[in-house]
Design a protein around this motif. Sequence first.
Motif, PDB file in Angstrom:
ATOM      1  N   ARG A   1     114.241  55.854  45.646  1.00  0.00           N
ATOM      2  CA  ARG A   1     113.565  57.135  45.433  1.00  0.00           C
ATOM      3  C   ARG A   1     114.427  58.087  44.614  1.00  0.00           C
ATOM      4  NH1 ARG A   1     113.062  55.979  51.068  1.00  0.00           N
ATOM      5  NH2 ARG A   1     111.080  54.908  51.386  1.00  0.00           N
ATOM      6  N   CYS A   2     115.064  57.551  43.583  1.00  0.00           N
ATOM      7  CA  CYS A   2     116.035  58.307  42.799  1.00  0.00           C
ATOM      8  C   CYS A   2     115.410  59.114  41.665  1.00  0.00           C
ATOM      9  CB  CYS A   2     117.070  57.350  42.208  1.00  0.00           C
ATOM     10  SG  CYS A   2     117.952  56.389  43.458  1.00  0.00           S
ATOM     11  N   VAL A   3     114.227  58.746  41.225  1.00  0.00           N
ATOM     12  CA  VAL A   3     113.606  59.425  40.092  1.00  0.00           C
ATOM     13  C   VAL A   3     113.310  60.871  40.491  1.00  0.00           C
ATOM     14  CG1 VAL A   3     111.685  59.426  38.470  1.00  0.00           C
ATOM     15  CG2 VAL A   3     112.611  57.255  39.291  1.00  0.00           C
ATOM     16  N   GLY A   4     113.958  61.809  39.806  1.00  0.00           N
ATOM     17  CA  GLY A   4     113.760  63.224  40.087  1.00  0.00           C
ATOM     18  C   GLY A   4     114.581  63.778  41.241  1.00  0.00           C
TER      19      GLY A   4
ATOM     20  N   VAL B   1     121.139  41.915  42.472  1.00  0.00           N
ATOM     21  CA  VAL B   1     119.765  41.740  41.981  1.00  0.00           C
ATOM     22  C   VAL B   1     119.336  42.978  41.201  1.00  0.00           C
ATOM     23  CG1 VAL B   1     117.339  41.487  42.676  1.00  0.00           C
ATOM     24  CG2 VAL B   1     119.115  40.131  43.802  1.00  0.00           C
ATOM     25  N   PHE B   2     119.649  44.154  41.736  1.00  0.00           N
ATOM     26  CA  PHE B   2     119.282  45.400  41.076  1.00  0.00           C
ATOM     27  C   PHE B   2     119.973  45.522  39.723  1.00  0.00           C
ATOM     28  CE2 PHE B   2     119.622  50.006  40.353  1.00  0.00           C
ATOM     29  CZ  PHE B   2     118.272  50.328  40.380  1.00  0.00           C
ATOM     30  N   MET B   3     121.266  45.227  39.666  1.00  0.00           N
ATOM     31  CA  MET B   3     121.996  45.304  38.407  1.00  0.00           C
ATOM     32  C   MET B   3     121.459  44.304  37.392  1.00  0.00           C
ATOM     33  SD  MET B   3     123.991  47.838  38.582  1.00  0.00           S
ATOM     34  CE  MET B   3     124.821  47.569  37.012  1.00  0.00           C
ATOM     35  N   ASP B   4     121.123  43.110  37.858  1.00  0.00           N
ATOM     36  CA  ASP B   4     120.523  42.120  36.957  1.00  0.00           C
ATOM     37  C   ASP B   4     119.229  42.663  36.358  1.00  0.00           C
ATOM     38  OD1 ASP B   4     122.568  40.319  37.464  1.00  0.00           O
ATOM     39  OD2 ASP B   4     121.376  39.075  38.832  1.00  0.00           O
TER      40      ASP B   4
ATOM     41  N   VAL C   1     112.511  50.018  37.044  1.00  0.00           N
ATOM     42  CA  VAL C   1     113.305  49.163  37.936  1.00  0.00           C
ATOM     43  C   VAL C   1     113.624  49.925  39.218  1.00  0.00           C
ATOM     44  CG1 VAL C   1     115.446  47.849  38.189  1.00  0.00           C
ATOM     45  CG2 VAL C   1     114.264  47.874  35.980  1.00  0.00           C
ATOM     46  N   PHE C   2     114.020  51.187  39.093  1.00  0.00           N
ATOM     47  CA  PHE C   2     114.285  52.008  40.279  1.00  0.00           C
ATOM     48  C   PHE C   2     113.036  52.084  41.153  1.00  0.00           C
ATOM     49  CE2 PHE C   2     117.847  53.410  37.724  1.00  0.00           C
ATOM     50  CZ  PHE C   2     118.834  53.694  38.659  1.00  0.00           C
ATOM     51  N   ILE C   3     111.895  52.316  40.525  1.00  0.00           N
ATOM     52  CA  ILE C   3     110.642  52.439  41.269  1.00  0.00           C
ATOM     53  C   ILE C   3     110.274  51.114  41.930  1.00  0.00           C
ATOM     54  CG2 ILE C   3     108.157  52.823  41.016  1.00  0.00           C
ATOM     55  CD1 ILE C   3     108.933  54.887  38.790  1.00  0.00           C
TER      56      ILE C   3
END
Length: 90
Positions: free
Chosen positions: A29-32, A54-57, A22-24
């Motif tokens: 760009r939070c992964v890592g 939308v992101f939280m959903d 979902v982040f991707i």
Amino acid sequence: MKPETWHSVDQVMRQWPCTISVFIAHHLRCVGCVVGRHHTVDEACQAHAVDLQVFMDDLCHAVDGDWRRSRQAIQPQSPEALPSAATSSL
């Protein structure tokens, strides 16, 4: 328990690895990223101009195992929708 806006992005991805996609997909760009330990989901969405609701959903749908079927799930863009510089290497 589900992800909350006040959780750190690192905490969300560690507790629910299924949320990484979902982040991707939302281009966060939070992964890592080392800042992920300090940024809340809310702060990350603000920093990347992503709609928090939308992101939280999508995060909650991912945790429930049905994110890909969600009406909010982001679909990959077709090559025609990408900028010409991005497609020149395809």
